[in-house]
Design a protein around this motif. Structure first.
Motif, PDB file in Angstrom:
ATOM      1  N   UNK A 132       0.948  -1.160  -0.002  1.00 40.32           N
ATOM      2  CA  UNK A 132       0.139  -0.191   0.057  1.00 40.32           C
ATOM      3  C   UNK A 132       0.931   1.112   0.111  1.00 40.32           C
ATOM      4  N   UNK A 133       0.186   2.245  -0.659  1.00 40.72           N
ATOM      5  CA  UNK A 133       0.796   3.597  -0.474  1.00 40.72           C
ATOM      6  C   UNK A 133       0.208   4.206   0.927  1.00 40.72           C
ATOM      7  N   UNK A 134       1.070   4.329   1.915  1.00 38.40           N
ATOM      8  CA  UNK A 134       0.505   4.784   3.034  1.00 38.40           C
ATOM      9  C   UNK A 134       1.496   5.652   3.910  1.00 38.40           C
ATOM     10  N   UNK A 135       0.705   6.500   4.874  1.00 39.05           N
ATOM     11  CA  UNK A 135       1.458   7.193   5.622  1.00 39.05           C
ATOM     12  C   UNK A 135       0.584   7.226   6.885  1.00 39.05           C
ATOM     13  N   UNK A 136       1.418   8.046   8.053  1.00 38.38           N
ATOM     14  CA  UNK A 136       0.392   8.069   9.283  1.00 38.38           C
ATOM     15  C   UNK A 136       0.289   9.519   9.939  1.00 38.38           C
ATOM     16  N   UNK A 137      -0.800   9.470  10.896  1.00 42.95           N
ATOM     17  CA  UNK A 137      -0.913  11.041  11.438  1.00 42.95           C
ATOM     18  C   UNK A 137      -1.475  10.597  12.627  1.00 42.95           C
ATOM     19  N   UNK A 138      -0.717  11.443  13.595  1.00 42.78           N
ATOM     20  CA  UNK A 138      -1.165  11.357  15.080  1.00 42.78           C
ATOM     21  C   UNK A 138      -1.393  12.730  15.260  1.00 42.78           C
ATOM     22  N   UNK A 139      -2.598  13.046  16.001  1.00 44.37           N
ATOM     23  CA  UNK A 139      -2.963  14.349  16.379  1.00 44.37           C
ATOM     24  C   UNK A 139      -2.243  14.938  17.494  1.00 44.37           C
ATOM     25  N   UNK A 140      -2.019  16.140  17.569  1.00 39.06           N
ATOM     26  CA  UNK A 140      -1.229  16.947  18.636  1.00 39.06           C
ATOM     27  C   UNK A 140      -2.167  16.864  19.743  1.00 39.06           C
ATOM     28  N   UNK A 141      -1.684  16.587  20.834  1.00 38.08           N
ATOM     29  CA  UNK A 141      -2.447  16.337  22.017  1.00 38.08           C
ATOM     30  C   UNK A 141      -3.117  17.826  22.611  1.00 38.08           C
ATOM     31  N   UNK A 142      -2.258  18.828  22.194  1.00 41.11           N
ATOM     32  CA  UNK A 142      -2.446  19.996  22.909  1.00 41.11           C
ATOM     33  C   UNK A 142      -3.234  20.949  22.093  1.00 41.11           C
ATOM     34  N   UNK A 143      -3.034  20.845  20.546  1.00 43.50           N
ATOM     35  CA  UNK A 143      -3.852  21.610  19.649  1.00 43.50           C
ATOM     36  C   UNK A 143      -5.151  20.713  18.891  1.00 43.50           C
ATOM     37  N   UNK A 144      -5.123  19.591  19.047  1.00 45.86           N
ATOM     38  CA  UNK A 144      -6.310  18.763  18.472  1.00 45.86           C
ATOM     39  C   UNK A 144      -7.005  18.085  19.471  1.00 45.86           C
TER      40      UNK A 144
END
Length: 775
Positions: free
Chosen positions: A107-119
């Motif tokens: 797969x073509x993939x990437x990851x995203x983890x939200x910022x605890x403080x802004x999101x």
């Protein structure tokens, strides 16, 4: 007597006698398995020998087949897939595992983890808009998403297929996602307690069509760090994962081992207290992306740099936690003398990323649920975390007051929430009311479940090694605690601050060393002969090639009364420590007015029948030992402090025998008279007597009417009475005085304790009988 700080719950079957080997296991190990509900031979085999054979088919999970087909379609169409993770250890390991599985599948993939403080926590609309603009057509959440009702609608509107993989508690409404893979929404799936990374592992297995054993070093991190029950599939994944991570050649894992100083085999404690906290630390203070990059890295040098950075972040995290915890304690102490049933503290400037750790500290310190919130004055919101005690289900109780929260989610023992600042007091009141209704006083005391009471001779290296077959220990399979009772051969303080207790139990050839970390404050309250009861974890301490049995003490107590021997000491005040919650009183037989630490002083008559005293100080000796006997028969005492001194001893003076009396009387018969004032000293020197003995013999003879004494002249009574020496009051008083000094002052510690035992045990027995009769 020393009270235990925790509630001891003896959970074992007292009818089990001895540890006879049956089917290769001792009865102690069988007893422990039975307590865990593992009785049938097949269940015992599965528990002691975790294997891939005991794992379930991932396609039994609802939504799995549909999700796998969608990913395979995306791979075929060369669509981009975004892995949306969480910022804790479970989320980081889940994200890494899903990324590796997708890449392996092509797969073509990437990851995203939200910022605890802004999101904040979980999926959010802005992130999904970013994903759409970046060309992603599939989003797979890991360890999050089950509460993302709005975000699922946003994904639909954007034309993104949202696949949710999660394990958190399911709320009333499920998101309208393309597919949801969650054990608790899958009635067909046999095991519902997987961690987020466990669900991701199952997805990887379904996607790849094989058992992905090369991901076991990832699955063990989230499974243990997220405190899911180590039963069923979790036990298999954790056990196999520990073996995998111990020999892992993954650059990120090797770099972590290096910065943490980990050598040899890893166990659940290595993950829980060393690896897990570092994986958590990055997301607590900033963006958690470096933690995922560390585990994904294929370059050893890059991994070492990231691991070093993460280690520094963890050190900073520890400092921040200590500062906030101190401020929280100050807030609690300033608010009220009475601690509330559920602690709710809030303050501006508190880093929301570490508030869960602070809440855990408060729970351990105060034995009650704790919510710690950081206030954002610009938004008018408070955001934080909660931790709880066993008796108070956070998720269930907070759901009863769900209207107070803007956002809420979590488990029975841990939760996260956001609410308006003006709702904080309402929340505090509501939760305290619920706790008042549902909890008893005992619920606020930490409970220690004790597996067995052991004799020293029952403990062996072989037995401990067999107990270790029950590893990994954790939620649902707690590390066993054992109860020992013995008088320590050795007892001392250790550590740079002398705040730890070192002890040693020994009986015949059996020896067990003990360490009680942070219990140095108990040391002044222990005496050499105390039969000490301890509860702790058994282990083997290996040093210089030698293996020694060891118990890590969690709590201790002394159930018997205690004697503190301060006889003759000039420094009683320095040696005496008075606990704040105990009542101490002093008694003086001779009119002593002062006691150390302003402890109230009474005469023996000042104590009445049934008085209860935690600590009784004996400031001086009685004239007659019967005075002390009478006092001890009236009062109930837990601790006796023998603080008296003896300025002039009768016991050490020569005690006249009948031969002394006979010789002196014969001398008087010959001389007819004797001048005590002029000749007493000379006679004493000539005979090698104490001068007081000459006076004493003369006074006894006078009292018995054997002689007359006038102006110091002793003369024979022409008609002496026929009396025995023991009929003399002076003789009997001196005899009693000598016995009293010998018993109370010149005795050994053991002899003095035995004497007190005769009277304190009777007093305790009478007290118990009265209570029973009263009931």
């Amino acid at each position: 007597m020393i009270q235990s700080k925790m509630k001891w719950q003896f959970t074992y079957n007292e009818n089990v006698e001895g540890f006879e080997v049956q089917q290769g296991l001792t009865s102690l190990t069988q007893q422990m398995l039975e307590k865990r509900g593992i009785v049938e031979p097949d269940a015992v085999e599965q528990f002691l020998n975790p294997s891939i054979d005991y794992l379930h088919d991932p396609f039994l999970m609802e939504g799995m087949e549909k999700a796998v087909e969608r990913v395979k379609t995306a791979i075929h169409r060369e669509e981009s897939i975004l892995v949306f993770g969480d910022y804790d250890a479970d989320g980081v390991s889940s994200t890494t595992l899903m990324m590796e599985a997708l890449r392996e599948a092509g797969a073509y993939c990437d990851f995203y983890i939200p910022n605890r403080f802004t999101e904040g926590y979980g999926p959010n609309e802005e992130a999904f808009l970013f994903a759409k603009d970046s060309g992603y057509s599939v989003i797979i959440t890991v360890d999050t998403g089950i509460a993302a009702i709005h975000e699922a609608e946003v994904a639909k509107q954007l034309g993104i297929d949202l696949i949710i993989t999660d394990h958190h508690e399911v709320q009333e409404v499920l998101p309208d996602a393309y597919s949801i893979i969650h054990p608790k929404t899958s009635s067909r799936y046999p095991f519902q307690e997987l961690a987020g990374v466990g669900v991701a592992f199952k997805f990887a297995e379904a996607l790849l069509g094989r058992f992905p054993k090369d991901y076991l070093d990832l699955v063990v991190i989230g499974t243990i760090a997220d405190l899911v029950p180590l039963q069923g599939e979790n036990r298999v994944l954790a056990s196999m994962g520990l073996a995998a991570i111990s020999r892992s050649k993954r650059p990120g894992v090797m770099a972590l081992r290096e910065v943490c100083g980990i050598e040899g085999e890893m166990n659940e404690e290595t993950i829980g207290f060393t690896i897990g906290p570092r994986m958590n630390a990055v997301g607590r203070l900033q963006d958690a992306t470096p933690a995922v990059e560390l585990l994904l890295s294929k370059d050893r040098e890059e991994a070492q740099q990231i691991a070093s950075f993460i280690n520094q972040i963890n050190q900073e995290r520890q400092k921040i936690v200590a500062e906030i915890a101190k401020e929280a304690e100050e807030l609690l102490s300033s608010r009220s003398e009475n601690l509330e049933n559920v602690i709710v503290v809030a303050k501006e400037g508190w880093n929301p990323g570490v508030l869960g750790i602070v809440a855990s500290k408060l729970v351990r310190q105060f034995d009650r649920p704790a919510i710690v919130l950081g206030i954002d004055p610009e938004k008018g919101e408070a955001k934080g975390s909660a931790r709880s005690i066993d008796a108070f289900d956070l998720f269930a109780n907070c759901m009863e007051v769900r209207d107070r929260f803007l956002h809420f989610g979590g488990h029975a023992q841990a939760a996260g929430m956001t609410l308006e600042v003006e709702k904080i007091d309402e929340l505090r009141t509501a939760l305290n009311d619920l706790a008042e209704q549902k909890l008893t006083e005992d619920d606020y005391q930490q409970v220690l479940d004790i597996e067995a009471t052991l004799e020293l001779g029952d403990i062996s290296i072989k037995q401990i090694e067999e107990i270790d077959q029950l590893r990994p220990f954790g939620m649902g399979n707690p590390k066993p605690l054992f109860h020992l009772m013995n008088t320590p051969k050795e007892l001392r303080l250790i550590g740079s601050k002398k705040n730890h207790l070192k002890l040693q139990f020994q009986k015949e050839q059996s020896r067990v060393d003990g360490i009680a970390f942070g219990m140095g404050d108990v040391y002044p309250h222990l005496t050499p002969s105390d039969p000490l009861e301890v509860v702790g974890e058994l282990g083997i301490n290996e040093w210089n090639g030698r293996k020694n049995l060891q118990i890590m003490v969690k709590d201790l107590r002394v159930n018997d009364w205690q004697l503190f021997d301060l006889r003759g000491s000039k420094h009683v005040e320095k040696k005496l420590v008075v606990p704040a919650n105990e009542y101490y009183a002093a008694v003086s037989f001779q009119g002593e007015l002062n006691a150390p630490h302003n402890i109230p002083v009474y005469t023996p008559e000042g104590f009445t029948e049934g008085d209860m005293v935690d600590g009784l100080l004996l400031l001086d000796l009685p004239e007659r030992i019967s005075q002390l006997e009478e006092l001890l028969s009236r009062v109930s005492v837990s601790k006796v402090f023998a603080c008296y001194r003896l300025e002039e001893s009768t016991f050490l003076k020569t005690w006249p025998t009948r031969d002394h009396f006979k010789w002196f009387y014969g001398m008087l018969l010959k001389r007819k008279e004797f001048n005590l004032r002029q000749e007493g000293e000379q006679l004493a020197k000539r005979k090698g007597w104490d001068h007081s003995m000459v006076e004493f013999i003369s006074k006894v003879f006078f009292e018995l009417e054997f002689v007359r004494i006038k102006d110091g002249i002793v003369t024979i009574n022409s008609k002496p009475s026929q009396k025995d020496l023991k009929e003399s009051t002076l003789y009997k008083e001196r005899e009693e005085r000598i016995y009293m000094e010998q018993t109370l002052y010149y005795s050994t510690y053991k002899e003095l304790k035995e004497w007190f035992n005769n009277y304190l045990n009777q007093s305790s027995k009478h007290s118990k009988e009265e209570v029973v009769n009263g009931l």
